[in-house]
Design an enzyme around this catalytic site. Sequence first.
Site, PDB file in Angstrom:
ATOM      1  N   CYS A   1      87.292  52.337 113.015  1.00 20.98           N
ATOM      2  CA  CYS A   1      87.312  53.467 112.103  1.00 20.98           C
ATOM      3  C   CYS A   1      87.502  52.957 110.673  1.00 20.98           C
ATOM      4  CB  CYS A   1      88.416  54.461 112.395  1.00 20.98           C
ATOM      5  SG  CYS A   1      88.256  55.263 113.980  1.00 20.98           S
TER       6      CYS A   1
ATOM      7  N   ARG B   1      83.094  49.064 110.810  1.00 13.88           N
ATOM      8  CA  ARG B   1      84.368  49.302 111.499  1.00 13.88           C
ATOM      9  C   ARG B   1      84.247  50.344 112.599  1.00 13.88           C
ATOM     10  NH1 ARG B   1      88.688  47.442 108.561  1.00 13.88           N
ATOM     11  NH2 ARG B   1      90.042  48.869 109.679  1.00 13.88           N
TER      12      ARG B   1
ATOM     13  N   TRP C   1      85.132  55.091 115.358  1.00 18.26           N
ATOM     14  CA  TRP C   1      84.920  54.365 116.608  1.00 18.26           C
ATOM     15  C   TRP C   1      85.848  55.068 117.590  1.00 18.26           C
ATOM     16  CZ3 TRP C   1      87.540  51.659 120.339  1.00 18.26           C
ATOM     17  CH2 TRP C   1      86.791  50.806 121.151  1.00 18.26           C
TER      18      TRP C   1
ATOM     19  N   ASN D   1      92.746  56.232 110.653  1.00 16.22           N
ATOM     20  CA  ASN D   1      92.363  55.032 111.396  1.00 16.22           C
ATOM     21  C   ASN D   1      93.618  54.545 112.109  1.00 16.22           C
ATOM     22  OD1 ASN D   1      91.455  52.477 112.237  1.00 16.22           O
ATOM     23  ND2 ASN D   1      92.000  51.553 110.284  1.00 16.22           N
ATOM     24  N   GLY D   2      93.556  54.475 113.437  1.00  9.15           N
ATOM     25  CA  GLY D   2      94.718  54.021 114.202  1.00  9.15           C
ATOM     26  C   GLY D   2      94.850  54.840 115.472  1.00  9.15           C
TER      27      GLY D   2
ATOM     28  N   GLU E   1      81.619  30.507 123.239  1.00 10.32           N
ATOM     29  CA  GLU E   1      81.264  31.258 122.039  1.00 10.32           C
ATOM     30  C   GLU E   1      79.765  31.609 122.035  1.00 10.32           C
ATOM     31  OE1 GLU E   1      82.769  32.888 119.938  1.00 10.32           O
ATOM     32  OE2 GLU E   1      81.481  33.042 118.190  1.00 10.32           O
TER      33      GLU E   1
ATOM     34  N   LYS F   1      78.383  35.411 121.857  1.00  5.32           N
ATOM     35  CA  LYS F   1      77.464  35.874 120.805  1.00  5.32           C
ATOM     36  C   LYS F   1      76.260  36.563 121.436  1.00  5.32           C
ATOM     37  CE  LYS F   1      79.247  35.865 117.702  1.00  5.32           C
ATOM     38  NZ  LYS F   1      80.606  35.476 117.817  1.00  5.32           N
TER      39      LYS F   1
ATOM     40  N   GLU G   1      77.261  40.000 122.912  1.00  2.00           N
ATOM     41  CA  GLU G   1      77.682  41.096 122.036  1.00  2.00           C
ATOM     42  C   GLU G   1      76.554  41.685 121.212  1.00  2.00           C
ATOM     43  OE1 GLU G   1      81.062  40.046 119.539  1.00  2.00           O
ATOM     44  OE2 GLU G   1      80.260  38.091 119.114  1.00  2.00           O
TER      45      GLU G   1
ATOM     46  N   HIS H   1      81.142  24.921 141.052  1.00  4.47           N
ATOM     47  CA  HIS H   1      82.130  25.650 141.848  1.00  4.47           C
ATOM     48  C   HIS H   1      81.814  27.137 141.913  1.00  4.47           C
ATOM     49  CE1 HIS H   1      84.409  21.996 142.117  1.00  4.47           C
ATOM     50  NE2 HIS H   1      84.300  21.851 140.815  1.00  4.47           N
TER      51      HIS H   1
ATOM     52  N   LYS I   1      84.095  45.769 114.300  1.00  4.87           N
ATOM     53  CA  LYS I   1      84.482  44.470 113.732  1.00  4.87           C
ATOM     54  C   LYS I   1      85.981  44.227 113.861  1.00  4.87           C
ATOM     55  CE  LYS I   1      83.725  40.934 110.928  1.00  4.87           C
ATOM     56  NZ  LYS I   1      83.368  39.892 111.893  1.00  4.87           N
TER      57      LYS I   1
HETATM   58  C1  G6P Z   1      86.233  41.890 117.553  1.00  3.66           C
HETATM   59  C2  G6P Z   1      85.021  41.310 116.862  1.00  3.66           C
HETATM   60  C3  G6P Z   1      84.951  39.827 117.150  1.00  3.66           C
HETATM   61  C4  G6P Z   1      86.234  39.136 116.745  1.00  3.66           C
HETATM   62  C5  G6P Z   1      87.450  39.774 117.433  1.00  3.66           C
HETATM   63  C6  G6P Z   1      88.750  39.249 116.867  1.00  3.66           C
HETATM   64  O1  G6P Z   1      86.056  41.883 118.921  1.00  3.66           O
HETATM   65  O2  G6P Z   1      83.847  41.963 117.305  1.00  3.66           O
HETATM   66  O3  G6P Z   1      83.867  39.270 116.416  1.00  3.66           O
HETATM   67  O4  G6P Z   1      86.174  37.791 117.087  1.00  3.66           O
HETATM   68  O5  G6P Z   1      87.432  41.173 117.200  1.00  3.66           O
HETATM   69  O6  G6P Z   1      88.846  39.657 115.532  1.00  3.66           O
HETATM   70  P1  G6P Z   1      89.733  38.960 114.436  1.00  3.66           P
HETATM   71  O7  G6P Z   1      89.497  39.787 113.205  1.00  3.66           O
HETATM   72  O8  G6P Z   1      91.149  39.043 114.910  1.00  3.66           O
HETATM   73  O9  G6P Z   1      89.269  37.571 114.296  1.00  3.66           O
END
Ligand code: G6P
Length: 616
Positions: free
Chosen positions: A2, A27, A74, A100-101, A489, A493, A496, A512, A611
């Site tokens: 949000c 956000r 969100w 937001n929260g 990672e 990527k 997501e 395994h 994000k």
């Molecule tokens: C969300 C984002 C990720 C990020 C994670 C942790 O899931 O989509 O890209 O790595 O949060 O966020 P931070 O701001 O704590 O690195």
Amino acid sequence: MCGIVAYLGKKTAQPILIEGLKRLEYRGYDSAGLAMLSGGIIKIKKTKGRINDLEKILDKPIESETIGIGHTRWATHGEPNSVNAHPHLDYTGKIVVVHNGIIENYSTLKTWLQSEGAKFVSDTDTEVISNLIGYFYATGNGAAGQNKFEWAVQRALKEIHGTYGLAILCSDFPDTLIGAKNGSPLILGVGDSEYLLASDAAAIVEHTTQAIYPANNEVVVITAAGFHTKTLDNVTVTETIKKIEFSLEQIELGSFPHHMLKEIFEQPKSLSTCMGGRIDIQNNRIKLGGIASYLRELTRTRRIIFTACGTAFHAGLVGEFLFEHLARIPTETEYASEFRYRNPILEDGTVVIAISQSGETADTLAAVEQAKERGATVLGIVNVVGSSIARTTDAGIYLHAGPEIGVASTKAFTAQVAVLSMLAIELGRRRHISSFHATECMKELAKIPDKISRILQQSDHIKQIAAANIDRNNWLFLGRGFNYPVALEGALKLKEISYIHAEGLPAAEMKHGPIALIVDGMPAVFIATEGPQYDKIMGNIAEVKARGGKIIVVATEGDNNIKKYADHLITVPDAPEIFQPMLTVIPLQLMAYHAAVLRGHDVDKPRNLAKSVTVE
Ligand code: G6P
């Protein structure tokens, strides 16, 4: 999660709010809304969908409407629809709120307010806030010498458990905007006869770079005449105006089609900025001013725990290898969401280091608080200056990677690994490795940005590889040693932003279980750069190839041997194994990006993601 934005000034508010919401859209983007306050009348427009959808239902901006609040959502409580979208008006029709929260005790408060006659129309927790303020405003007496709107906000917030960044208007106070914060980010931009409240500086910098950062449980009251900040107990707080350290250019796309691609390509620069002035080869020192007074404790520490979420967690895993290898300090990396509920053992001499791009991730923040409560020294590796984690930790190191807008984290990851590398070298130099070795490490680290530039030149080639495999719905990412977290990672990527199922694994673990998944043509991305485990991973490649897997290899430039195994080859410049993750992750970021674009997805706003995850 949000984004909120609010404006009070002399300009027409609507376009400023819309622009601000677009900058905060990363956000959350499932519904959006605005409320304008004009001549004692509150006008609300809200809808399911994105800011573009909101724009379609808005009337032409009215010049004289110069106060308003906006929200991009969100969803947590209640499905994304126009009723649950913010702003939320209270049952008396006088108070309107964007939030937001998460309000944890909303259900109890809702039942109580209903018994007092308050009507609810949405399924959100936020409506409890507007109704609670409305209730105290309608039924309370206020306090002598204080405006009743401000009093009602303070009074209501004392009842609320949970997190909030709020912007609030009251129809009886046509010249007042109130903001409040607890646990969620809130910044007040202080311009020339104008004020902007927002979740993030991105919505503010176009108008002013002067800002204050209210602390938790503070209420900021803004009128055309100025602003003041108070606690919930009405104690005045003195705020210092700070400069927002990034520019509009940094958050605009420029010639790039997406923020994610822009941020991938920014990495040579963001890493140079991150390391600039910190690597002092001449004096054989790494200078990390933010934690200078903790270096002694860190050097003697018996154990380090990294805690983080998502991509930052993967950076922590690389950090674990770096710290153990260079500094010989026992190190673990914990998901913040697990750490906070696990009753962790933090013996004397344990240092907890939280890693976070946003500095607002709810689980990471809670882990920090938990570790602090247990008496541990807690440090932060954070990108966003002044964020909650940056402020809650004892000390920290900023990434200085510049704002990251793309939801899928890219440049923050390489900067996190660079900071961890610098810290590991410095601790190593003080504990374990020779001065000569430390200098060699610094020299190699300083070369990384240029090496990344070379990898970026292969973007089109990587796009072709993505295109050749775009119809495949299951991918594997395999690496060993320092490149095992990179495999995780790479898979994250791809998942997501491309919505392609992918698994990241330490390559030897494949035998395994996951090897059963391999079918003819299944893409398996191997990170097989030169290093101590090169021969081992060659064996893993052969095993997948023998079962019909499509072999995509990230290898070291000049490795001719590997060509015969690879269906697709991507190369990275030679580097010591300990610094390879900052190189090997680049092709995987590009692979995910191109795959997402080829599949027609909205790269910067992936489905269901946000994000900054400010809820558990
Ligand atoms: C969300 C984002 C990720 C990020 C994670 C942790 O899931 O989509 O890209 O790595 O949060 O966020 P931070 O701001 O704590 O690195």
